[in-house]
Design a protein around this motif. Sequence first.
Motif, PDB file in Angstrom:
ATOM      1  N   ALA A  75       1.317  -0.879   0.280  1.00  0.00           N
ATOM      2  CA  ALA A  75       0.109   0.039   0.120  1.00  0.00           C
ATOM      3  C   ALA A  75       0.945   1.148  -0.342  1.00  0.00           C
ATOM      4  O   ALA A  75       0.224   2.230  -0.573  1.00  0.00           O
ATOM      5  CB  ALA A  75      -0.717   0.032   0.967  1.00  0.00           C
ATOM      6  N   HIS A  76       1.687   1.516   1.203  1.00  0.00           N
ATOM      7  CA  HIS A  76       2.605   2.384   0.490  1.00  0.00           C
ATOM      8  C   HIS A  76       3.462   2.833   0.210  1.00  0.00           C
ATOM      9  O   HIS A  76       3.849   3.508  -0.823  1.00  0.00           O
ATOM     10  CB  HIS A  76       3.373   2.433   2.385  1.00  0.00           C
ATOM     11  CG  HIS A  76       2.992   2.812   3.793  1.00  0.00           C
ATOM     12  ND1 HIS A  76       2.743   4.137   3.891  1.00  0.00           N
ATOM     13  CD2 HIS A  76       1.539   1.619   4.036  1.00  0.00           C
ATOM     14  CE1 HIS A  76       2.005   4.057   4.929  1.00  0.00           C
ATOM     15  NE2 HIS A  76       1.116   3.279   5.324  1.00  0.00           N
ATOM     16  N   ALA A  77       4.242   2.031  -1.132  1.00  0.00           N
ATOM     17  CA  ALA A  77       4.842   1.480  -1.602  1.00  0.00           C
ATOM     18  C   ALA A  77       4.150   2.259  -3.600  1.00  0.00           C
ATOM     19  O   ALA A  77       4.404   3.574  -4.198  1.00  0.00           O
ATOM     20  CB  ALA A  77       5.246   0.135  -2.507  1.00  0.00           C
ATOM     21  N   PHE A  78       2.438   1.297  -3.315  1.00  0.00           N
ATOM     22  CA  PHE A  78       1.812   1.845  -4.410  1.00  0.00           C
ATOM     23  C   PHE A  78       1.564   3.914  -4.753  1.00  0.00           C
ATOM     24  O   PHE A  78       1.806   4.330  -5.463  1.00  0.00           O
ATOM     25  CB  PHE A  78       0.870   1.311  -4.647  1.00  0.00           C
ATOM     26  CG  PHE A  78      -0.048   0.423  -5.628  1.00  0.00           C
ATOM     27  CD1 PHE A  78       0.414  -0.048  -6.403  1.00  0.00           C
ATOM     28  CD2 PHE A  78      -0.798   1.755  -6.518  1.00  0.00           C
ATOM     29  CE1 PHE A  78      -0.337  -0.722  -8.063  1.00  0.00           C
ATOM     30  CE2 PHE A  78      -1.478   1.159  -7.487  1.00  0.00           C
ATOM     31  CZ  PHE A  78      -0.788   0.286  -8.408  1.00  0.00           C
ATOM     32  N   TRP A  79       1.324   4.134  -3.070  1.00  0.00           N
ATOM     33  CA  TRP A  79       1.190   5.537  -3.149  1.00  0.00           C
ATOM     34  C   TRP A  79       2.886   5.940  -3.315  1.00  0.00           C
ATOM     35  O   TRP A  79       1.923   7.625  -3.575  1.00  0.00           O
ATOM     36  CB  TRP A  79       0.283   5.095  -1.336  1.00  0.00           C
ATOM     37  CG  TRP A  79       0.049   6.473  -0.689  1.00  0.00           C
ATOM     38  CD1 TRP A  79       0.195   7.369  -1.235  1.00  0.00           C
ATOM     39  CD2 TRP A  79       0.361   6.684   0.095  1.00  0.00           C
ATOM     40  NE1 TRP A  79      -0.845   8.578  -0.513  1.00  0.00           N
ATOM     41  CE2 TRP A  79      -0.190   8.121   0.588  1.00  0.00           C
ATOM     42  CE3 TRP A  79       1.031   6.878   2.176  1.00  0.00           C
ATOM     43  CZ2 TRP A  79      -0.514   8.885   1.648  1.00  0.00           C
ATOM     44  CZ3 TRP A  79       0.780   7.374   2.584  1.00  0.00           C
ATOM     45  CH2 TRP A  79       0.276   7.736   3.249  1.00  0.00           C
ATOM     46  N   ARG A  80       3.633   5.557  -2.938  1.00  0.00           N
ATOM     47  CA  ARG A  80       4.265   6.384  -3.415  1.00  0.00           C
ATOM     48  C   ARG A  80       4.635   6.798  -4.930  1.00  0.00           C
ATOM     49  O   ARG A  80       5.324   7.549  -5.659  1.00  0.00           O
ATOM     50  CB  ARG A  80       6.367   5.626  -2.547  1.00  0.00           C
ATOM     51  CG  ARG A  80       5.741   6.432  -0.932  1.00  0.00           C
ATOM     52  CD  ARG A  80       7.276   5.821  -0.326  1.00  0.00           C
ATOM     53  NE  ARG A  80       6.909   6.649   1.279  1.00  0.00           N
ATOM     54  CZ  ARG A  80       7.527   7.988   0.898  1.00  0.00           C
ATOM     55  NH1 ARG A  80       8.688   8.724  -0.255  1.00  0.00           N
ATOM     56  NH2 ARG A  80       8.390   7.870   2.439  1.00  0.00           N
ATOM     57  N   VAL A  81       4.231   5.726  -5.693  1.00  0.00           N
ATOM     58  CA  VAL A  81       4.650   5.742  -6.730  1.00  0.00           C
ATOM     59  C   VAL A  81       3.435   6.761  -7.755  1.00  0.00           C
ATOM     60  O   VAL A  81       3.716   6.859  -8.417  1.00  0.00           O
ATOM     61  CB  VAL A  81       4.357   4.400  -7.169  1.00  0.00           C
ATOM     62  CG1 VAL A  81       4.028   4.325  -8.527  1.00  0.00           C
ATOM     63  CG2 VAL A  81       5.433   3.094  -7.397  1.00  0.00           C
ATOM     64  N   ALA A  82       2.188   6.101  -7.022  1.00  0.00           N
ATOM     65  CA  ALA A  82       1.097   6.940  -7.153  1.00  0.00           C
ATOM     66  C   ALA A  82       1.927   8.618  -7.253  1.00  0.00           C
ATOM     67  O   ALA A  82       1.512  10.149  -8.163  1.00  0.00           O
ATOM     68  CB  ALA A  82      -0.133   6.767  -6.561  1.00  0.00           C
ATOM     69  N   LEU A  83       2.498   9.617  -5.975  1.00  0.00           N
ATOM     70  CA  LEU A  83       3.068  10.628  -6.303  1.00  0.00           C
ATOM     71  C   LEU A  83       3.790  10.509  -6.388  1.00  0.00           C
ATOM     72  O   LEU A  83       4.194  12.084  -6.808  1.00  0.00           O
ATOM     73  CB  LEU A  83       3.210  10.566  -3.862  1.00  0.00           C
ATOM     74  CG  LEU A  83       1.842  10.436  -2.972  1.00  0.00           C
ATOM     75  CD1 LEU A  83       2.556  10.244  -2.072  1.00  0.00           C
ATOM     76  CD2 LEU A  83       1.451  11.537  -3.437  1.00  0.00           C
ATOM     77  N   GLY A  84       5.172   9.709  -6.882  1.00  0.00           N
ATOM     78  CA  GLY A  84       6.186  10.274  -7.291  1.00  0.00           C
ATOM     79  C   GLY A  84       5.642  10.534  -9.013  1.00  0.00           C
ATOM     80  O   GLY A  84       6.653  11.440  -9.908  1.00  0.00           O
ATOM     81  N   MET A  85       4.325   9.988  -9.344  1.00  0.00           N
ATOM     82  CA  MET A  85       4.001  10.083 -11.131  1.00  0.00           C
ATOM     83  C   MET A  85       3.048  11.835 -10.998  1.00  0.00           C
ATOM     84  O   MET A  85       3.686  12.797 -11.979  1.00  0.00           O
ATOM     85  CB  MET A  85       3.170   9.224 -11.307  1.00  0.00           C
ATOM     86  CG  MET A  85       3.167   7.997 -11.768  1.00  0.00           C
ATOM     87  SD  MET A  85       1.887   7.150 -11.877  1.00  0.00           S
ATOM     88  CE  MET A  85       0.868   7.299 -13.354  1.00  0.00           C
ATOM     89  N   VAL A  86       2.545  12.099  -9.510  1.00  0.00           N
ATOM     90  CA  VAL A  86       2.361  13.999  -9.330  1.00  0.00           C
ATOM     91  C   VAL A  86       3.312  14.648  -9.769  1.00  0.00           C
ATOM     92  O   VAL A  86       2.923  15.901 -10.222  1.00  0.00           O
ATOM     93  CB  VAL A  86       0.740  13.521  -8.591  1.00  0.00           C
ATOM     94  CG1 VAL A  86       1.131  14.645  -8.531  1.00  0.00           C
ATOM     95  CG2 VAL A  86      -0.095  12.593  -8.548  1.00  0.00           C
ATOM     96  N   LEU A  87       4.553  13.965  -9.151  1.00  0.00           N
ATOM     97  CA  LEU A  87       5.147  15.170  -8.319  1.00  0.00           C
ATOM     98  C   LEU A  87       6.978  15.319  -9.429  1.00  0.00           C
ATOM     99  O   LEU A  87       7.329  15.946  -9.343  1.00  0.00           O
ATOM    100  CB  LEU A  87       5.968  15.075  -7.001  1.00  0.00           C
ATOM    101  CG  LEU A  87       4.803  15.046  -5.814  1.00  0.00           C
ATOM    102  CD1 LEU A  87       4.943  14.909  -4.255  1.00  0.00           C
ATOM    103  CD2 LEU A  87       4.626  16.807  -5.870  1.00  0.00           C
TER     104      LEU A  87
END
Length: 247
Positions: A75-87
Amino acid sequence: MLRQSRFSRFTHRAAASLRACGFTPPHANHARVVVFDSAPWWPLRDDAANLLSPYESARAARFRHALDHDTYTVAHAFWRVALGMVLNTDPASVDLARSPDGQPLLPGTGLTTSLSHSGTMVALAIARGAAIGVDIEGFPSRTRLQDIAGILCTPAEAQTMSTLEGEARDRALLELWTRKEALLKAFGTGLRIAPATIDADIDRVIQSPDGIPRGQACRLYPLSMPIGWLGALALGECTSNHSLHHV
């Protein structure tokens, strides 16, 4: 576009899955919500663990059961991937801070974000706005919901629940619980504010509790979830709409 990550296997597969379900960075006053089952991603948990911060890694290590550990990690890794795409940055480099009450913060980005996981299911939310909170729960619940009704319901909500019986009451209580969890996350208070002191109606603006600095009024939205799950999203009233993406 997400920059090249040194942890390519999990990052690239997660990013490809996000793109395939239509996820893109939210525009002004818009929120994106992503829902997925973490179980198919467990074989990549070791690669996913490389994306976690020291704080997240320490939290993951505290779980006794493999299901909870692996779901938290993915969950936390996927969250970070989504945030990385946004940022447009490496997921492992996302500056994901926390307030004293545990609210996730993205300093200096203009973004707000929230995460929820229950069983193997995960929901993450990202918005360009001042407040966001998401919560999901499995139904039927493993908790005896009638036992928590006293700390959950306002007098008006308790009256409504008293007119229901059996599964209908259990479902209504769990829907109410998800709405209040989402609200308290959006307000940034967690359970420091008693759930029974706030209303959680879908069809109106809900003011932040007294004493919350810079608290923003929110609206609540039900989430369309797979069978066996319930979900709710709380957004600051200036965030005009949202989109839901199932991976």
